[in-house]
Design a protein around this motif. Sequence first.
Motif, mmCIF file in Angstrom:
data_model
loop_
_atom_site.group_PDB
_atom_site.id
_atom_site.type_symbol
_atom_site.label_atom_id
_atom_site.label_comp_id
_atom_site.label_asym_id
_atom_site.label_seq_id
_atom_site.Cartn_x
_atom_site.Cartn_y
_atom_site.Cartn_z
ATOM 1 N N LYS A 20 0.847 -1.210 0.000
ATOM 2 C CA LYS A 20 0.000 0.000 0.000
ATOM 3 C C LYS A 20 0.875 1.250 0.000
ATOM 4 N N VAL B 41 -7.451 1.442 7.554
ATOM 5 C CA VAL B 41 -8.267 2.028 6.480
ATOM 6 C C VAL B 41 -7.980 3.525 6.367
ATOM 7 N N TYR C 117 -5.430 2.838 3.300
ATOM 8 C CA TYR C 117 -6.308 2.704 2.115
ATOM 9 C C TYR C 117 -6.831 4.054 1.640
ATOM 10 N N ASN C 118 -7.378 4.830 2.561
ATOM 11 C CA ASN C 118 -8.020 6.076 2.129
ATOM 12 C C ASN C 118 -7.073 7.014 1.376
ATOM 13 N N VAL D 125 -6.989 5.980 -2.279
ATOM 14 C CA VAL D 125 -8.208 6.329 -3.032
ATOM 15 C C VAL D 125 -8.253 7.835 -3.289
ATOM 16 N N ALA E 241 -10.942 -4.716 -1.272
ATOM 17 C CA ALA E 241 -10.352 -3.420 -1.611
ATOM 18 C C ALA E 241 -9.808 -3.401 -3.039
ATOM 19 N N SER F 287 -12.525 -2.031 -4.921
ATOM 20 C CA SER F 287 -12.577 -0.577 -4.679
ATOM 21 C C SER F 287 -11.543 0.144 -5.539
ATOM 22 N N ASP G 62 -15.056 -1.061 2.104
ATOM 23 C CA ASP G 62 -14.276 0.140 2.418
ATOM 24 C C ASP G 62 -13.510 0.608 1.192
ATOM 25 N N SER G 63 -12.594 1.518 1.424
ATOM 26 C CA SER G 63 -11.782 2.107 0.348
ATOM 27 C C SER G 63 -12.680 2.712 -0.732
#
Length: 269
Positions: free
Chosen positions: A42, A91, A95-96, A99, A120, A123, A151-152
């Motif tokens: 990530k 997250v 992750y956020n 995105v 994800a 996503s 999520d994501s």
Amino acid sequence: MPEGARDAATATVLVELDVPRGVGTITLNRPEALNALTVPMKQELLAAFRRVEREKAIRAVLLTGAGRAFCAGQDLRERLEPDAEPLGVEVRERYNPIVRAMRSLPKPIVGAINGVAAGAGASLAMACDIRVASDAASFALAFGRVGLVPDSGATWFLPRLVGATRAAELALLNDPVSAADALRIGLVGRVVPAADLATEARAVAERLAAGAPRAIALTKRALNAAWDHDLEAALEYEAHLQDLAGRTKDHAEGMAAFMEKRAPRFNGD
Ligand code: T3D
């Protein structure tokens, strides 16, 4: 030669910059685990999006997966490690930002969805601007199967892409969606034979890279904003962005090319 954010032998995300054609390719590279996302991966993916943003010569981005999968979402084995972060932290902090980086990147992202996109990974596919899927691809929200919440960005993208009825089915039942069904419900824009995916997705990216970069960036911004705008706000925002686009040299070049009956040469100014 693809270049990883880390040493090429260990990089879990590869970045290849084709400067002459203006296309940057980001490849998720853990094929042995269907490109399931680990913490370093990530971090590398976020760094990859920052890298293609910095490179002025790169005007369009391709996102794809190595091997038979696009991305199987969070690496579930990593989650069992004793030092795994709480889910909310993971997250929010890992992750956020990816995105956000994808949606705010002022360059179009073409997802070349080569295989399964789960959790994800689905996503990430939805966060691309354009999705070209192989006929071997499939999508699965999958979160619910491990007792988690989509999520994501999945709960935001999904109803906007496929409508509330189908979004609820996909998010609550977690059934896999074939490439053909993904096309039918609007989750992807086109499906091509697996053998043609790389060529077809690249052709889309090269077309975008040959376009007027500022106009494309502003169009992406307008489409992002439109999802939350009413008509009045959208009309006003379009007028604002058109003011900006109208002052670019690329607009003048496009006009000149039209009058002279030739192809435009956009340089991003
Ligand atoms: O931090 C947080 O946890 C919060 C964020 C969560 C976001 C999420 O993404 S939650 C959802 C996580 N993803 C999943 O639940 C999907 C899990 N994978 C699958 O359901 C299936 O693997 C697929 C449907 C994607 C593909 O099935 P299939 O039959 O084609 O392949 P396979 O045999 O299941 O998998 C092949 C290998 O990849 C296998 O490894 P092995 O046994 O050969 O050594 C499998 O364990 C590995 N793999 C697949 N998905 C993951 C994975 N390894 C770790 N994590 C995975 N997500």
